[in-house]
Motif scaffolding. Structure first.
Motif, PDB file in Angstrom:
ATOM      1  N   LYS A   1     -27.816  18.689   5.057  1.00 42.23           N
ATOM      2  CA  LYS A   1     -26.752  19.543   4.323  1.00 42.23           C
ATOM      3  C   LYS A   1     -27.380  21.045   4.313  1.00 42.23           C
ATOM      4  O   LYS A   1     -28.236  21.220   3.872  1.00 42.23           O
ATOM      5  CB  LYS A   1     -26.201  19.128   2.948  1.00 42.23           C
ATOM      6  CG  LYS A   1     -25.461  17.912   3.105  1.00 42.23           C
ATOM      7  CD  LYS A   1     -24.613  17.820   1.944  1.00 42.23           C
ATOM      8  CE  LYS A   1     -25.640  17.793   0.390  1.00 42.23           C
ATOM      9  NZ  LYS A   1     -24.517  17.834  -0.738  1.00 42.23           N
ATOM     10  N   LYS A   2     -26.731  22.056   5.190  1.00 35.44           N
ATOM     11  CA  LYS A   2     -27.417  23.304   5.492  1.00 35.44           C
ATOM     12  C   LYS A   2     -26.271  24.161   4.942  1.00 35.44           C
ATOM     13  O   LYS A   2     -25.030  23.915   5.474  1.00 35.44           O
ATOM     14  CB  LYS A   2     -27.481  23.585   6.956  1.00 35.44           C
ATOM     15  CG  LYS A   2     -28.334  24.909   7.076  1.00 35.44           C
ATOM     16  CD  LYS A   2     -29.012  24.787   8.541  1.00 35.44           C
ATOM     17  CE  LYS A   2     -29.745  26.049   8.812  1.00 35.44           C
ATOM     18  NZ  LYS A   2     -30.502  26.398  10.040  1.00 35.44           N
ATOM     19  N   ALA A   3     -26.896  25.502   4.430  1.00 31.10           N
ATOM     20  CA  ALA A   3     -25.648  26.279   3.842  1.00 31.10           C
ATOM     21  C   ALA A   3     -26.407  27.588   4.209  1.00 31.10           C
ATOM     22  O   ALA A   3     -27.334  28.039   4.319  1.00 31.10           O
ATOM     23  CB  ALA A   3     -25.518  26.314   2.388  1.00 31.10           C
TER      24      ALA A   3
ATOM     25  N   PHE B   1     -27.993  22.170  -1.697  1.00 28.02           N
ATOM     26  CA  PHE B   1     -28.425  21.799  -0.198  1.00 28.02           C
ATOM     27  C   PHE B   1     -29.884  21.749   0.298  1.00 28.02           C
ATOM     28  O   PHE B   1     -30.536  22.123  -0.209  1.00 28.02           O
ATOM     29  CB  PHE B   1     -27.552  22.996   0.616  1.00 28.02           C
ATOM     30  CG  PHE B   1     -26.146  23.019   0.144  1.00 28.02           C
ATOM     31  CD1 PHE B   1     -25.348  22.364   0.965  1.00 28.02           C
ATOM     32  CD2 PHE B   1     -25.813  24.213  -0.623  1.00 28.02           C
ATOM     33  CE1 PHE B   1     -23.970  22.427   0.606  1.00 28.02           C
ATOM     34  CE2 PHE B   1     -24.397  24.064  -0.991  1.00 28.02           C
ATOM     35  CZ  PHE B   1     -23.586  23.414  -0.418  1.00 28.02           C
ATOM     36  N   ASP B   2     -29.890  21.043   1.246  1.00 25.52           N
ATOM     37  CA  ASP B   2     -31.303  20.516   1.946  1.00 25.52           C
ATOM     38  C   ASP B   2     -31.997  21.823   2.446  1.00 25.52           C
ATOM     39  O   ASP B   2     -33.153  22.046   2.345  1.00 25.52           O
ATOM     40  CB  ASP B   2     -31.139  19.482   2.682  1.00 25.52           C
ATOM     41  CG  ASP B   2     -30.546  18.242   2.358  1.00 25.52           C
ATOM     42  OD1 ASP B   2     -31.208  17.604   1.439  1.00 25.52           O
ATOM     43  OD2 ASP B   2     -29.491  17.771   2.884  1.00 25.52           O
TER      44      ASP B   2
ATOM     45  N   THR C   1     -27.423  12.971   6.955  1.00 30.19           N
ATOM     46  CA  THR C   1     -27.323  14.172   7.386  1.00 30.19           C
ATOM     47  C   THR C   1     -27.962  15.399   6.728  1.00 30.19           C
ATOM     48  O   THR C   1     -27.670  15.456   5.352  1.00 30.19           O
ATOM     49  CB  THR C   1     -25.829  14.471   7.787  1.00 30.19           C
ATOM     50  OG1 THR C   1     -25.279  13.282   8.671  1.00 30.19           O
ATOM     51  CG2 THR C   1     -25.743  15.792   8.749  1.00 30.19           C
TER      52      THR C   1
ATOM     53  N   ARG D   1     -22.660  23.726   7.891  1.00 26.66           N
ATOM     54  CA  ARG D   1     -21.099  23.750   7.845  1.00 26.66           C
ATOM     55  C   ARG D   1     -20.792  24.414   6.238  1.00 26.66           C
ATOM     56  O   ARG D   1     -19.603  24.407   6.103  1.00 26.66           O
ATOM     57  CB  ARG D   1     -20.722  22.181   7.720  1.00 26.66           C
ATOM     58  CG  ARG D   1     -20.953  21.680   9.462  1.00 26.66           C
ATOM     59  CD  ARG D   1     -20.325  20.308   9.318  1.00 26.66           C
ATOM     60  NE  ARG D   1     -20.587  19.693  10.699  1.00 26.66           N
ATOM     61  CZ  ARG D   1     -19.824  20.001  11.391  1.00 26.66           C
ATOM     62  NH1 ARG D   1     -18.604  20.632  11.470  1.00 26.66           N
ATOM     63  NH2 ARG D   1     -19.735  19.465  13.045  1.00 26.66           N
ATOM     64  N   HIS D   2     -21.543  24.516   5.891  1.00 23.88           N
ATOM     65  CA  HIS D   2     -21.414  25.316   4.316  1.00 23.88           C
ATOM     66  C   HIS D   2     -21.643  26.804   4.089  1.00 23.88           C
ATOM     67  O   HIS D   2     -22.909  27.339   4.767  1.00 23.88           O
ATOM     68  CB  HIS D   2     -22.228  24.551   3.240  1.00 23.88           C
ATOM     69  CG  HIS D   2     -21.900  23.190   3.260  1.00 23.88           C
ATOM     70  ND1 HIS D   2     -21.012  22.422   2.536  1.00 23.88           N
ATOM     71  CD2 HIS D   2     -22.431  22.009   4.046  1.00 23.88           C
ATOM     72  CE1 HIS D   2     -21.053  21.312   2.566  1.00 23.88           C
ATOM     73  NE2 HIS D   2     -21.985  20.664   3.597  1.00 23.88           N
TER      74      HIS D   2
END
Length: 218
Positions: free
Chosen positions: A4-6, A27-28, A2, A115-116
């Motif tokens: 990871k997006k911030a 984060f990605d 998944t 989600r971050h």
């Protein structure tokens, strides 16, 4: 795996820029959000946009001018001096600012599939702002998750470190010179080392001097 997006709550200052570099490491995908609440120094918004562009991250500016109407303060009004009387919050405190900023950042994050949320609030070197406390952030994190039925995580990389250690984190991230030369912390609107006299500049300068002095002893 998944992605990871911030979303980083971003003012273009020392703390939020350090948090942006931290987010880019962890984060990605990262994007930033800056709030226009009619602060006196609109240069803050330009500074944030410039940094985001240089680091190649998406940057959104949201209109929060209503906050200025509701909560007069020294950061938005020329007729209010920057001051702090004993036992009182400084005149730079803006009621509800971090509550609203983080809430709107969460709405933006959900729409972006993130989600971050990353914010540079700190309970160590601060002026007693109640909305910079860890207990507030944790409480709001739960509330946001419940309000949108969406599992956010609010990250506060600076919560338990002082300004000296914040400079150390920037250095560890390879960003000390960038943060020093490109960010706006000064209440008088002067980029980089600032005016050297306002409370924000004094705190920033002391932290940097302490870090460089202790680094030299290593």
């Amino acid at each position: 795996m998944t992605l990871k997006k911030a979303v980083v709550v971003f003012s273009g200052g020392q703390d939020s820029t350090t948090c942006l570099f931290w987010a880019l490491k962890h984060f990605d995908e990262v994007e930033t959000v800056t709030f226009n609440y009619n602060q006196k120094h609109k240069l803050e918004i330009d500074c944030a946009a410039s940094i985001a562009a240089e680091l190649n991250v998406k940057h959104t500016v949201l209109d929060m001018s209503l906050l200025n109407q509701l909560a007069p303060n020294a950061l938005t009004r020329d007729d209010i001096d920057i001051d702090q009387k004993e036992g009182e919050l400084p005149t730079t405190f803006v009621d509800g600012r971090n509550l609203l900023f983080l809430s709107f950042a969460a709405v933006l994050a959900k729409q972006a599939g993130a989600r971050h949320i990353v914010t540079g609030v700190c309970e160590t070197d601060f002026s007693g702002y109640p909305d910079c406390r860890d207990v507030f952030v944790k409480s709001l994190n739960v509330t946001l998750n419940l309000s949108m039925d969406y599992n956010f995580v609010i990250h506060t990389p600076l919560m338990w470190i002082n300004k000296e250690e914040t400079w150390g984190l920037a250095d560890e991230l390879g960003a000390l010179d960038f943060v020093r030369e490109n960010t706006l912390t000064c209440y008088n609107g002067i980029i980089a080392d600032g005016c050297g006299e306002c409370p924000a500049c004094v705190l920033r300068k002391k932290g940097l001097n302490d870090y460089l002095a202790n680094k030299g002893k290593e």
